[in-house]
Scaffold this motif. Structure first.
Motif, mmCIF file in Angstrom:
data_model
loop_
_atom_site.group_PDB
_atom_site.id
_atom_site.type_symbol
_atom_site.label_atom_id
_atom_site.label_comp_id
_atom_site.label_asym_id
_atom_site.label_seq_id
_atom_site.Cartn_x
_atom_site.Cartn_y
_atom_site.Cartn_z
ATOM 1 N N ARG A 364 0.839 -1.202 0.000
ATOM 2 C CA ARG A 364 0.000 0.000 0.000
ATOM 3 C C ARG A 364 0.875 1.253 0.000
ATOM 4 N NH1 ARG A 364 -5.509 1.136 3.432
ATOM 5 N NH2 ARG A 364 -5.908 3.219 2.592
ATOM 6 N N GLU A 365 1.943 1.214 0.781
ATOM 7 C CA GLU A 365 2.869 2.346 0.796
ATOM 8 C C GLU A 365 3.532 2.505 -0.567
ATOM 9 O OE1 GLU A 365 5.200 5.559 1.813
ATOM 10 O OE2 GLU A 365 3.392 4.746 2.763
ATOM 11 N N ALA A 366 3.920 1.371 -1.183
ATOM 12 C CA ALA A 366 4.516 1.437 -2.519
ATOM 13 C C ALA A 366 3.521 2.013 -3.526
ATOM 14 C CB ALA A 366 4.969 0.049 -2.961
ATOM 15 N N TYR A 367 2.266 1.624 -3.397
ATOM 16 C CA TYR A 367 1.244 2.121 -4.314
ATOM 17 C C TYR A 367 1.119 3.646 -4.201
ATOM 18 C CZ TYR A 367 -3.044 2.312 -7.046
ATOM 19 O OH TYR A 367 -3.968 2.593 -8.024
ATOM 20 N N SER A 368 1.190 4.135 -2.973
ATOM 21 C CA SER A 368 1.047 5.580 -2.781
ATOM 22 C C SER A 368 2.196 6.353 -3.429
ATOM 23 C CB SER A 368 0.971 5.909 -1.292
ATOM 24 O OG SER A 368 2.233 5.766 -0.668
ATOM 25 N N TYR A 400 12.412 -1.845 -7.639
ATOM 26 C CA TYR A 400 12.340 -2.633 -6.409
ATOM 27 C C TYR A 400 10.872 -2.758 -5.983
ATOM 28 C CZ TYR A 400 17.413 -2.278 -6.205
ATOM 29 O OH TYR A 400 18.747 -2.366 -6.495
ATOM 30 N N ASP A 401 10.445 -1.933 -5.040
ATOM 31 C CA ASP A 401 9.055 -2.016 -4.573
ATOM 32 C C ASP A 401 8.070 -1.666 -5.678
ATOM 33 O OD1 ASP A 401 8.687 -1.767 -1.091
ATOM 34 O OD2 ASP A 401 10.578 -2.148 -2.089
ATOM 35 N N MET A 468 -5.570 -0.776 -8.191
ATOM 36 C CA MET A 468 -5.158 -2.057 -7.621
ATOM 37 C C MET A 468 -6.371 -2.965 -7.448
ATOM 38 S SD MET A 468 -2.916 -4.177 -6.521
ATOM 39 C CE MET A 468 -1.410 -3.209 -6.360
ATOM 40 N N PRO A 469 -6.380 -4.142 -8.077
ATOM 41 C CA PRO A 469 -7.509 -5.076 -7.902
ATOM 42 C C PRO A 469 -7.717 -5.409 -6.430
ATOM 43 C CG PRO A 469 -6.065 -5.798 -9.687
ATOM 44 C CD PRO A 469 -5.369 -4.665 -9.003
ATOM 45 N N GLY A 470 -8.943 -5.340 -6.015
ATOM 46 C CA GLY A 470 -9.283 -5.685 -4.641
ATOM 47 C C GLY A 470 -9.039 -4.596 -3.629
ATOM 48 N N HIS A 475 -4.827 4.788 -3.131
ATOM 49 C CA HIS A 475 -4.696 5.922 -4.035
ATOM 50 C C HIS A 475 -3.238 6.379 -4.074
ATOM 51 C CE1 HIS A 475 -9.046 6.188 -4.162
ATOM 52 N NE2 HIS A 475 -9.071 6.216 -2.832
ATOM 53 N N PRO A 476 -2.735 6.688 -5.270
ATOM 54 C CA PRO A 476 -1.362 7.209 -5.345
ATOM 55 C C PRO A 476 -1.288 8.622 -4.797
ATOM 56 C CG PRO A 476 -2.378 7.189 -7.517
ATOM 57 C CD PRO A 476 -3.345 6.512 -6.594
ATOM 58 N N ALA A 477 -0.170 8.921 -4.152
ATOM 59 C CA ALA A 477 0.060 10.276 -3.664
ATOM 60 C C ALA A 477 0.564 11.140 -4.807
ATOM 61 C CB ALA A 477 1.079 10.254 -2.524
ATOM 62 N N ALA A 478 0.446 12.433 -4.662
ATOM 63 C CA ALA A 478 0.970 13.354 -5.675
ATOM 64 C C ALA A 478 2.486 13.238 -5.704
ATOM 65 C CB ALA A 478 0.558 14.777 -5.351
ATOM 66 N N PRO A 479 3.100 13.163 -6.912
ATOM 67 C CA PRO A 479 4.564 13.080 -6.997
ATOM 68 C C PRO A 479 5.231 14.238 -6.285
ATOM 69 C CG PRO A 479 3.552 12.652 -9.137
ATOM 70 C CD PRO A 479 2.464 13.144 -8.238
#
Length: 490
Positions: A364-368, A400-401, A468-470, A475-479
Protein backbone atom coordinates in the motif's frame (compact mmCIF):
# COMPACT_ATOMS: atom_id res chain seq x y z
CA UNK A 1 49.14 9.83 -77.09
CA UNK A 2 52.01 7.79 -75.62
CA UNK A 3 53.49 8.24 -72.13
CA UNK A 4 57.08 7.61 -71.13
CA UNK A 5 57.73 4.38 -69.24
CA UNK A 6 58.57 6.38 -66.09
CA UNK A 7 55.26 8.23 -66.25
CA UNK A 8 53.40 4.98 -66.94
CA UNK A 9 55.05 3.35 -63.94
CA UNK A 10 54.18 6.34 -61.74
CA UNK A 11 50.57 6.28 -62.94
CA UNK A 12 50.29 2.56 -62.23
CA UNK A 13 51.70 2.97 -58.71
CA UNK A 14 49.37 5.89 -58.00
CA UNK A 15 46.37 3.89 -59.17
CA UNK A 16 47.42 0.91 -57.04
CA UNK A 17 47.82 3.14 -54.00
CA UNK A 18 44.38 4.59 -54.59
CA UNK A 19 42.91 1.06 -54.72
CA UNK A 20 44.65 0.12 -51.48
CA UNK A 21 43.33 3.23 -49.77
CA UNK A 22 39.84 2.57 -51.06
CA UNK A 23 39.98 -1.03 -49.83
CA UNK A 24 41.48 -0.21 -46.42
CA UNK A 25 39.13 -1.08 -43.54
CA UNK A 26 37.68 1.76 -41.50
CA UNK A 27 39.41 2.66 -38.23
CA UNK A 28 38.57 0.52 -35.18
CA UNK A 29 35.38 1.62 -33.48
CA UNK A 30 33.38 0.51 -30.46
CA UNK A 31 30.29 -1.63 -31.02
CA UNK A 32 27.21 -2.59 -29.06
CA UNK A 33 24.17 -4.78 -29.43
CA UNK A 34 21.74 -1.89 -29.06
CA UNK A 35 20.60 -2.27 -25.46
CA UNK A 36 18.27 0.66 -24.79
CA UNK A 37 19.89 1.47 -21.42
CA UNK A 38 23.51 0.58 -22.25
CA UNK A 39 23.86 0.87 -26.05
CA UNK A 40 27.63 0.42 -25.95
CA UNK A 41 27.53 -2.89 -24.13
CA UNK A 42 27.76 -6.28 -25.78
CA UNK A 43 29.20 -7.08 -29.15
CA UNK A 44 27.57 -8.54 -32.26
CA UNK A 45 28.78 -11.47 -34.34
CA UNK A 46 29.65 -14.17 -31.84
CA UNK A 47 28.32 -16.18 -28.89
CA UNK A 48 30.69 -16.79 -25.96
CA UNK A 49 30.71 -20.38 -24.73
CA UNK A 50 33.30 -20.11 -21.96
CA UNK A 51 35.82 -17.88 -20.20
CA UNK A 52 39.08 -19.07 -18.64
CA UNK A 53 40.49 -16.19 -16.60
CA UNK A 54 43.78 -16.13 -14.72
CA UNK A 55 44.93 -13.44 -12.27
CA UNK A 56 48.29 -13.08 -10.53
CA UNK A 57 47.77 -11.27 -7.23
CA UNK A 58 50.86 -10.19 -5.30
CA UNK A 59 49.16 -8.87 -2.20
CA UNK A 60 49.33 -5.27 -3.41
CA UNK A 61 46.17 -3.34 -4.32
CA UNK A 62 48.10 -0.31 -5.48
CA UNK A 63 49.21 -1.60 -8.89
CA UNK A 64 47.73 -3.63 -11.76
CA UNK A 65 47.77 -7.42 -11.73
CA UNK A 66 48.94 -9.50 -14.66
CA UNK A 67 46.09 -11.52 -16.18
CA UNK A 68 45.24 -13.84 -19.06
CA UNK A 69 41.71 -14.23 -20.41
CA UNK A 70 40.87 -17.00 -22.86
CA UNK A 71 37.48 -16.90 -24.54
CA UNK A 72 35.94 -19.77 -26.50
CA UNK A 73 33.11 -18.63 -28.74
CA UNK A 74 31.08 -19.53 -31.80
CA UNK A 75 30.98 -17.03 -34.66
CA UNK A 76 27.48 -16.01 -35.77
CA UNK A 77 28.31 -13.53 -38.56
CA UNK A 78 31.10 -12.66 -41.00
CA UNK A 79 33.60 -10.56 -39.05
CA UNK A 80 36.74 -8.77 -40.15
CA UNK A 81 37.14 -7.44 -36.63
CA UNK A 82 36.09 -8.83 -33.26
CA UNK A 83 35.05 -6.43 -30.50
CA UNK A 84 35.34 -7.22 -26.81
CA UNK A 85 34.27 -4.94 -23.99
CA UNK A 86 37.38 -3.96 -22.00
CA UNK A 87 38.55 -0.90 -20.07
CA UNK A 88 40.88 0.03 -17.23
CA UNK A 89 43.62 -2.39 -18.31
CA UNK A 90 46.63 -2.60 -20.60
CA UNK A 91 46.61 -5.21 -23.36
CA UNK A 92 49.98 -6.88 -24.02
CA UNK A 93 49.04 -9.27 -26.81
CA UNK A 94 46.12 -11.03 -28.50
CA UNK A 95 45.89 -14.38 -30.26
CA UNK A 96 42.99 -15.69 -32.33
CA UNK A 97 42.92 -19.46 -32.80
CA UNK A 98 46.61 -19.64 -31.88
CA UNK A 99 47.78 -16.90 -34.26
CA UNK A 100 48.95 -13.44 -33.33
CA UNK A 101 46.26 -10.82 -34.00
CA UNK A 102 46.28 -7.06 -34.25
CA UNK A 103 44.37 -4.99 -31.72
CA UNK A 104 43.42 -1.44 -30.84
CA UNK A 105 41.43 0.31 -28.11
CA UNK A 106 38.34 2.28 -29.12
CA UNK A 107 36.44 3.86 -26.23
CA UNK A 108 35.72 0.89 -23.91
CA UNK A 109 36.20 -1.76 -26.60
CA UNK A 110 39.18 -3.95 -27.40
CA UNK A 111 38.99 -4.21 -31.20
CA UNK A 112 40.79 -7.28 -32.54
CA UNK A 113 41.86 -7.80 -36.16
CA UNK A 114 42.31 -11.55 -36.72
CA UNK A 115 44.76 -12.80 -39.36
CA UNK A 116 41.83 -13.57 -41.61
CA UNK A 117 38.11 -12.94 -41.69
CA UNK A 118 36.03 -15.28 -39.49
CA UNK A 119 32.81 -16.86 -40.67
CA UNK A 120 29.48 -18.04 -39.18
CA UNK A 121 29.74 -21.36 -37.37
CA UNK A 122 33.51 -21.10 -36.89
CA UNK A 123 34.98 -21.98 -33.50
CA UNK A 124 36.87 -19.05 -32.04
CA UNK A 125 39.48 -19.02 -29.29
CA UNK A 126 40.70 -15.58 -28.25
CA UNK A 127 43.58 -15.27 -25.79
CA UNK A 128 44.27 -11.83 -24.33
CA UNK A 129 47.27 -11.12 -22.11
CA UNK A 130 46.52 -7.99 -20.15
CA UNK A 131 46.53 -6.25 -16.81
CA UNK A 132 43.61 -5.95 -14.41
CA UNK A 133 43.60 -2.88 -12.22
CA UNK A 134 42.55 -3.52 -8.59
CA UNK A 135 42.45 0.17 -7.78
CA UNK A 136 38.84 0.10 -8.90
CA UNK A 137 36.62 3.13 -8.85
CA UNK A 138 33.09 4.33 -8.33
CA UNK A 139 31.99 2.75 -11.59
CA UNK A 140 32.57 -0.79 -10.34
CA UNK A 141 34.85 -3.72 -11.07
CA UNK A 142 37.35 -4.67 -8.39
CA UNK A 143 36.49 -3.47 -4.87
CA UNK A 144 39.32 -3.15 -2.39
CA UNK A 145 38.62 -4.62 1.04
CA UNK A 146 40.60 -4.20 4.26
CA UNK A 147 42.55 -7.35 3.40
CA UNK A 148 42.21 -7.97 -0.32
CA UNK A 149 39.73 -7.77 -3.19
CA UNK A 150 36.22 -8.71 -4.27
CA UNK A 151 34.28 -8.00 -7.46
CA UNK A 152 31.16 -5.88 -7.96
CA UNK A 153 30.40 -5.89 -11.69
CA UNK A 154 26.75 -4.90 -11.91
CA UNK A 155 25.55 -3.44 -14.15
CA UNK A 156 28.29 -2.98 -16.74
CA UNK A 157 31.63 -3.28 -14.95
CA UNK A 158 32.91 -6.80 -15.66
CA UNK A 159 34.83 -5.38 -18.61
CA UNK A 160 36.72 -3.20 -16.16
CA UNK A 161 38.19 -6.45 -14.80
CA UNK A 162 38.62 -8.71 -17.84
CA UNK A 163 37.85 -8.61 -21.60
CA UNK A 164 34.40 -10.02 -22.27
CA UNK A 165 31.07 -9.72 -24.02
CA UNK A 166 29.64 -7.71 -21.15
CA UNK A 167 25.91 -8.16 -21.52
CA UNK A 168 23.59 -10.58 -19.65
CA UNK A 169 22.13 -11.90 -22.92
CA UNK A 170 25.41 -13.76 -23.58
CA UNK A 171 25.85 -16.18 -20.67
CA UNK A 172 28.80 -18.58 -20.59
CA UNK A 173 30.69 -21.06 -18.43
CA UNK A 174 33.57 -19.69 -16.32
CA UNK A 175 36.90 -20.96 -14.98
CA UNK A 176 38.98 -18.78 -12.65
CA UNK A 177 42.64 -19.46 -11.86
CA UNK A 178 44.12 -17.14 -9.25
CA UNK A 179 47.73 -17.16 -8.11
CA UNK A 180 48.19 -15.40 -4.77
CA UNK A 181 50.48 -15.46 -1.73
CA UNK A 182 49.77 -18.66 0.20
CA UNK A 183 48.46 -16.78 3.24
CA UNK A 184 45.50 -15.49 1.18
CA UNK A 185 42.27 -17.41 0.67
CA UNK A 186 40.78 -17.35 -2.82
CA UNK A 187 37.15 -18.26 -3.53
CA UNK A 188 35.21 -17.71 -6.76
CA UNK A 189 31.92 -18.61 -8.43
CA UNK A 190 31.19 -22.32 -8.72
CA UNK A 191 33.14 -25.11 -7.08
CA UNK A 192 36.82 -25.59 -6.36
CA UNK A 193 38.54 -27.54 -9.13
CA UNK A 194 42.10 -27.45 -7.89
CA UNK A 195 44.61 -25.98 -5.46
CA UNK A 196 48.37 -26.19 -5.88
CA UNK A 197 51.17 -24.62 -3.89
CA UNK A 198 54.53 -23.56 -5.28
CA UNK A 199 56.83 -21.98 -2.73
CA UNK A 200 55.33 -18.81 -1.33
CA UNK A 201 52.31 -18.79 -3.65
CA UNK A 202 49.29 -20.98 -4.37
CA UNK A 203 47.01 -21.29 -7.38
CA UNK A 204 43.28 -21.76 -6.76
CA UNK A 205 40.98 -22.92 -9.57
CA UNK A 206 37.17 -22.60 -9.59
CA UNK A 207 34.66 -23.61 -12.26
CA UNK A 208 30.96 -22.95 -12.73
CA UNK A 209 28.63 -25.81 -13.59
CA UNK A 210 25.95 -23.53 -15.04
CA UNK A 211 26.23 -20.61 -17.47
CA UNK A 212 26.66 -17.17 -15.93
CA UNK A 213 26.30 -13.55 -17.02
CA UNK A 214 29.48 -11.48 -16.79
CA UNK A 215 27.89 -9.06 -14.30
CA UNK A 216 27.59 -11.95 -11.81
CA UNK A 217 31.28 -12.94 -11.78
CA UNK A 218 32.94 -13.03 -8.36
CA UNK A 219 36.49 -13.59 -7.10
CA UNK A 220 37.35 -13.02 -3.45
CA UNK A 221 40.99 -12.71 -2.37
CA UNK A 222 41.63 -12.07 1.30
CA UNK A 223 42.64 -13.29 4.72
CA UNK A 224 39.36 -15.11 4.98
CA UNK A 225 37.73 -18.03 6.72
CA UNK A 226 35.64 -20.42 4.63
CA UNK A 227 32.77 -21.91 6.61
CA UNK A 228 31.16 -25.04 5.21
CA UNK A 229 27.88 -26.75 6.05
CA UNK A 230 25.15 -28.74 4.33
CA UNK A 231 22.06 -27.14 2.85
CA UNK A 232 18.84 -28.89 1.81
CA UNK A 233 19.30 -32.16 -0.09
CA UNK A 234 23.02 -32.10 0.74
CA UNK A 235 23.65 -28.84 -1.15
CA UNK A 236 27.18 -27.61 -0.31
CA UNK A 237 26.99 -24.24 1.44
CA UNK A 238 30.22 -22.30 1.89
CA UNK A 239 30.46 -18.84 3.35
CA UNK A 240 33.49 -16.56 3.07
CA UNK A 241 34.07 -14.07 5.89
CA UNK A 242 36.95 -12.05 7.35
CA UNK A 243 38.85 -14.57 9.50
CA UNK A 244 38.71 -12.30 12.55
CA UNK A 245 34.87 -12.25 12.35
CA UNK A 246 34.32 -15.98 12.00
CA UNK A 247 32.58 -16.51 15.34
CA UNK A 248 30.89 -13.12 15.46
CA UNK A 249 29.10 -13.76 12.16
CA UNK A 250 28.03 -17.35 12.82
CA UNK A 251 24.57 -16.31 14.06
CA UNK A 252 23.85 -15.02 10.55
CA UNK A 253 25.67 -17.68 8.56
CA UNK A 254 23.74 -20.56 10.09
CA UNK A 255 20.47 -19.10 8.80
CA UNK A 256 21.26 -19.79 5.14
CA UNK A 257 20.18 -23.46 4.85
CA UNK A 258 16.72 -22.67 6.26
CA UNK A 259 16.40 -19.68 3.93
CA UNK A 260 17.20 -21.90 0.94
CA UNK A 261 14.58 -24.40 2.13
CA UNK A 262 12.03 -21.59 2.40
CA UNK A 263 12.77 -20.36 -1.13
CA UNK A 264 12.51 -23.88 -2.52
CA UNK A 265 9.01 -24.14 -1.04
CA UNK A 266 8.06 -20.98 -2.93
CA UNK A 267 9.51 -21.67 -6.39
CA UNK A 268 11.23 -25.05 -6.58
CA UNK A 269 14.76 -26.49 -6.35
CA UNK A 270 17.77 -24.25 -5.90
CA UNK A 271 19.23 -23.94 -9.42
CA UNK A 272 23.02 -24.08 -8.84
CA UNK A 273 25.82 -26.30 -7.59
CA UNK A 274 26.56 -24.45 -4.35
CA UNK A 275 25.60 -21.34 -2.39
CA UNK A 276 27.11 -19.07 0.20
CA UNK A 277 27.50 -15.52 1.41
CA UNK A 278 30.65 -13.47 0.92
CA UNK A 279 30.98 -10.85 3.66
CA UNK A 280 33.50 -8.18 2.69
CA UNK A 281 35.12 -5.53 4.85
CA UNK A 282 34.35 -2.78 2.35
CA UNK A 283 31.86 0.07 2.02
CA UNK A 284 29.97 -0.46 -1.23
CA UNK A 285 26.51 0.89 -0.38
CA UNK A 286 24.86 -2.26 -1.74
CA UNK A 287 24.66 -6.04 -1.62
CA UNK A 288 25.00 -8.09 -4.81
CA UNK A 289 23.75 -11.45 -6.10
CA UNK A 290 27.04 -12.70 -7.56
CA UNK A 291 26.27 -16.25 -8.72
CA UNK A 292 26.63 -18.94 -6.00
CA UNK A 293 28.42 -16.43 -3.72
CA UNK A 294 26.34 -13.37 -2.80
CA UNK A 295 28.31 -10.28 -1.81
CA UNK A 296 27.40 -8.45 1.42
CA UNK A 297 28.93 -5.53 3.29
CA UNK A 298 30.29 -6.46 6.71
CA UNK A 299 28.49 -3.46 8.21
CA UNK A 300 25.08 -4.98 7.44
CA UNK A 301 25.75 -7.66 10.07
CA UNK A 302 27.77 -5.79 12.69
CA UNK A 303 26.35 -2.26 12.72
CA UNK A 304 23.87 -1.53 15.50
CA UNK A 305 20.43 -0.39 14.47
CA UNK A 306 19.45 -2.94 11.82
CA UNK A 307 16.62 -5.13 13.16
CA UNK A 308 17.08 -8.86 12.71
CA UNK A 309 14.06 -9.22 10.41
CA UNK A 310 15.55 -6.60 8.09
CA UNK A 311 18.94 -8.31 7.80
CA UNK A 312 17.20 -11.66 7.26
CA UNK A 313 15.07 -10.23 4.47
CA UNK A 314 18.10 -8.69 2.72
CA UNK A 315 19.80 -12.10 2.83
CA UNK A 316 16.70 -13.64 1.24
CA UNK A 317 16.61 -10.89 -1.39
CA UNK A 318 20.07 -11.88 -2.67
CA UNK A 319 19.25 -15.57 -2.40
CA UNK A 320 16.03 -15.11 -4.39
CA UNK A 321 18.06 -13.54 -7.18
CA UNK A 322 19.64 -16.93 -7.82
CA UNK A 323 16.32 -17.99 -9.32
CA UNK A 324 15.36 -14.53 -10.63
CA UNK A 325 18.28 -12.80 -12.34
CA UNK A 326 21.04 -15.42 -12.09
CA UNK A 327 19.42 -18.62 -13.39
CA UNK A 328 16.81 -16.70 -15.41
CA UNK A 329 18.71 -13.65 -16.63
CA UNK A 330 17.29 -10.57 -18.37
CA UNK A 331 17.57 -10.53 -22.15
CA UNK A 332 17.99 -6.75 -21.99
CA UNK A 333 18.61 -4.33 -19.14
CA UNK A 334 15.09 -2.93 -19.54
CA UNK A 335 13.93 -6.35 -18.25
CA UNK A 336 15.64 -5.57 -14.92
CA UNK A 337 12.27 -5.36 -13.16
CA UNK A 338 12.00 -9.15 -13.49
CA UNK A 339 15.15 -9.48 -11.36
CA UNK A 340 14.60 -6.85 -8.73
CA UNK A 341 10.80 -7.00 -8.57
CA UNK A 342 10.90 -10.72 -7.80
CA UNK A 343 13.77 -10.49 -5.32
CA UNK A 344 11.91 -7.68 -3.52
CA UNK A 345 8.72 -9.76 -3.59
CA UNK A 346 10.32 -12.69 -1.76
CA UNK A 347 12.20 -10.34 0.57
CA UNK A 348 8.83 -8.83 1.57
CA UNK A 349 7.12 -12.21 1.80
CA UNK A 350 9.85 -13.48 4.12
CA UNK A 351 9.62 -10.34 6.24
CA UNK A 352 5.87 -10.91 6.54
CA UNK A 353 6.26 -14.52 7.58
CA UNK A 354 9.22 -14.18 9.95
CA UNK A 355 9.30 -10.50 10.85
CA UNK A 356 5.59 -9.74 11.19
CA UNK A 357 5.85 -7.01 8.53
CA UNK A 358 2.59 -7.29 6.53
CA UNK A 359 3.05 -7.46 2.77
CA UNK A 360 -0.17 -5.51 2.20
CA UNK A 361 1.11 -2.62 4.33
CA UNK A 362 4.33 -2.43 2.35
CA UNK A 363 2.50 -2.67 -0.97
CA UNK A 364 0.00 0.00 0.00
CA UNK A 365 2.87 2.35 0.80
CA UNK A 366 4.52 1.44 -2.52
CA UNK A 367 1.24 2.12 -4.31
CA UNK A 368 1.05 5.58 -2.78
CA UNK A 369 4.54 6.40 -4.11
CA UNK A 370 4.34 4.56 -7.42
CA UNK A 371 3.33 7.53 -9.58
CA UNK A 372 6.28 9.51 -8.24
CA UNK A 373 8.67 6.64 -8.89
CA UNK A 374 7.36 6.29 -12.45
CA UNK A 375 7.76 10.00 -13.07
CA UNK A 376 11.35 9.92 -11.79
CA UNK A 377 12.57 6.66 -13.31
CA UNK A 378 10.05 5.53 -15.87
CA UNK A 379 7.60 2.61 -15.59
CA UNK A 380 8.96 -0.78 -14.43
CA UNK A 381 9.48 -2.36 -17.89
CA UNK A 382 10.51 0.85 -19.69
CA UNK A 383 12.99 2.49 -17.31
CA UNK A 384 14.76 5.72 -18.12
CA UNK A 385 18.48 5.51 -19.00
CA UNK A 386 20.99 5.92 -16.18
CA UNK A 387 22.03 9.41 -15.17
CA UNK A 388 25.26 10.56 -16.89
CA UNK A 389 28.25 9.09 -15.08
CA UNK A 390 26.02 7.11 -12.69
CA UNK A 391 25.61 3.67 -14.24
CA UNK A 392 23.94 2.06 -11.22
CA UNK A 393 21.32 4.82 -11.06
CA UNK A 394 19.07 2.43 -13.04
CA UNK A 395 18.55 0.71 -9.67
CA UNK A 396 15.75 3.05 -8.65
CA UNK A 397 12.77 2.48 -6.33
CA UNK A 398 10.55 1.67 -9.31
CA UNK A 399 12.54 -1.51 -10.05
CA UNK A 400 12.34 -2.63 -6.41
CA UNK A 401 9.06 -2.02 -4.57
CA UNK A 402 7.56 -0.44 -7.68
CA UNK A 403 8.05 -3.71 -9.55
CA UNK A 404 7.07 -5.93 -6.63
CA UNK A 405 3.83 -3.94 -6.76
CA UNK A 406 3.27 -5.27 -10.30
CA UNK A 407 3.54 -8.81 -8.95
CA UNK A 408 1.15 -7.99 -6.11
CA UNK A 409 -1.40 -6.68 -8.63
CA UNK A 410 -0.96 -9.81 -10.74
CA UNK A 411 -1.55 -12.08 -7.75
CA UNK A 412 -4.63 -10.07 -6.89
CA UNK A 413 -5.86 -10.52 -10.47
CA UNK A 414 -5.21 -14.27 -11.01
CA UNK A 415 -5.26 -15.60 -7.44
CA UNK A 416 -2.61 -17.07 -5.17
CA UNK A 417 -2.66 -20.61 -6.62
CA UNK A 418 -2.17 -19.53 -10.24
CA UNK A 419 0.43 -16.97 -9.23
CA UNK A 420 2.42 -19.68 -7.46
CA UNK A 421 2.19 -21.90 -10.55
CA UNK A 422 3.42 -19.05 -12.71
CA UNK A 423 6.44 -18.46 -10.49
CA UNK A 424 7.47 -22.12 -10.44
CA UNK A 425 7.02 -22.52 -14.18
CA UNK A 426 8.92 -19.31 -14.92
CA UNK A 427 12.11 -20.43 -13.16
CA UNK A 428 11.79 -24.00 -14.44
CA UNK A 429 11.11 -23.26 -18.10
CA UNK A 430 13.77 -20.54 -18.40
CA UNK A 431 16.44 -22.10 -16.16
CA UNK A 432 20.03 -21.34 -17.22
CA UNK A 433 18.74 -19.00 -19.92
CA UNK A 434 17.54 -15.49 -20.57
CA UNK A 435 13.99 -14.17 -20.83
CA UNK A 436 12.06 -11.00 -21.56
CA UNK A 437 9.09 -9.11 -20.21
CA UNK A 438 7.09 -10.38 -23.20
CA UNK A 439 7.97 -13.96 -22.19
CA UNK A 440 6.62 -13.30 -18.69
CA UNK A 441 3.38 -11.80 -19.98
CA UNK A 442 2.96 -14.75 -22.36
CA UNK A 443 3.45 -17.35 -19.61
CA UNK A 444 1.20 -15.47 -17.17
CA UNK A 445 -1.56 -15.46 -19.81
CA UNK A 446 -1.10 -19.20 -20.38
CA UNK A 447 -1.33 -19.96 -16.66
CA UNK A 448 -4.35 -17.69 -16.22
CA UNK A 449 -6.12 -19.12 -19.26
CA UNK A 450 -6.73 -15.64 -20.73
CA UNK A 451 -4.82 -12.81 -22.32
CA UNK A 452 -3.28 -10.71 -19.55
CA UNK A 453 -1.55 -8.35 -21.98
CA UNK A 454 -4.14 -5.56 -21.59
CA UNK A 455 -4.08 -5.89 -17.80
CA UNK A 456 -0.28 -5.92 -17.47
CA UNK A 457 0.39 -3.24 -20.08
CA UNK A 458 -0.57 -0.41 -17.77
CA UNK A 459 1.29 -1.91 -14.82
CA UNK A 460 4.48 -2.43 -16.80
CA UNK A 461 4.49 0.49 -19.21
CA UNK A 462 2.04 3.11 -17.94
CA UNK A 463 3.11 6.55 -16.78
CA UNK A 464 0.40 6.31 -14.12
CA UNK A 465 -0.25 3.42 -11.76
CA UNK A 466 -3.45 1.48 -12.59
CA UNK A 467 -6.13 0.77 -9.97
CA UNK A 468 -5.16 -2.06 -7.62
CA UNK A 469 -7.51 -5.08 -7.90
CA UNK A 470 -9.28 -5.69 -4.64
CA UNK A 471 -8.18 -2.38 -3.11
CA UNK A 472 -10.37 0.45 -4.40
CA UNK A 473 -9.35 2.48 -1.36
CA UNK A 474 -5.69 2.63 -2.42
CA UNK A 475 -4.70 5.92 -4.03
CA UNK A 476 -1.36 7.21 -5.34
CA UNK A 477 0.06 10.28 -3.66
CA UNK A 478 0.97 13.35 -5.68
CA UNK A 479 4.56 13.08 -7.00
CA UNK A 480 7.10 14.96 -4.87
CA UNK A 481 8.99 17.74 -6.67
CA UNK A 482 12.47 16.54 -7.65
CA UNK A 483 11.46 12.89 -7.98
CA UNK A 484 12.20 9.91 -5.85
CA UNK A 485 15.44 9.22 -4.00
CA UNK A 486 17.35 6.23 -5.47
CA UNK A 487 16.96 3.01 -3.52
CA UNK A 488 19.78 1.05 -1.87
CA UNK A 489 21.01 -1.31 -4.56
CA UNK A 490 20.47 -4.89 -3.41
Amino acid sequence: MLLSSRRVRAAVLAAAAACVLAAAPPPPTSAGIGDTLFPGLGNPGYDVLSYDIGFTYQGDNSKPMEAVTTIDARVTDWLERINLDFARGTVHSVEVNGEKAGFAIADEDLVITPPRRVYPGQALRITVRHTSDPRGGEDGGWVRTSDGLVMANQADAAHRVFPCNDHPSDKAMFTFRVEAPKEYTVVANGVEAGWTRAGATAVSTYRTEHPMATELAQVSIGRSAVVRRDGPHGLPVRDVVPAADRQRLERWLRKTPAEITWMEKQVGPYPFETYGVLIAAADTGFELETQTLSLFERSLFVRAGYPEWYVDSVMVHELAHHWFGDSVSPRAWSDLWLNEGHATWYEALYAQEYGKRPMATRMREAYSQSDGWRAAGGPPAAPKPPAPGQKISIFRPVVYDGSALVLYALRQEIGTARFGELERRWVSEHRDGTATTADFVRLASEVAGRDLGPFLRGWLYGAKTPPMPGHPDWHPAAPVAGGAVPARHI
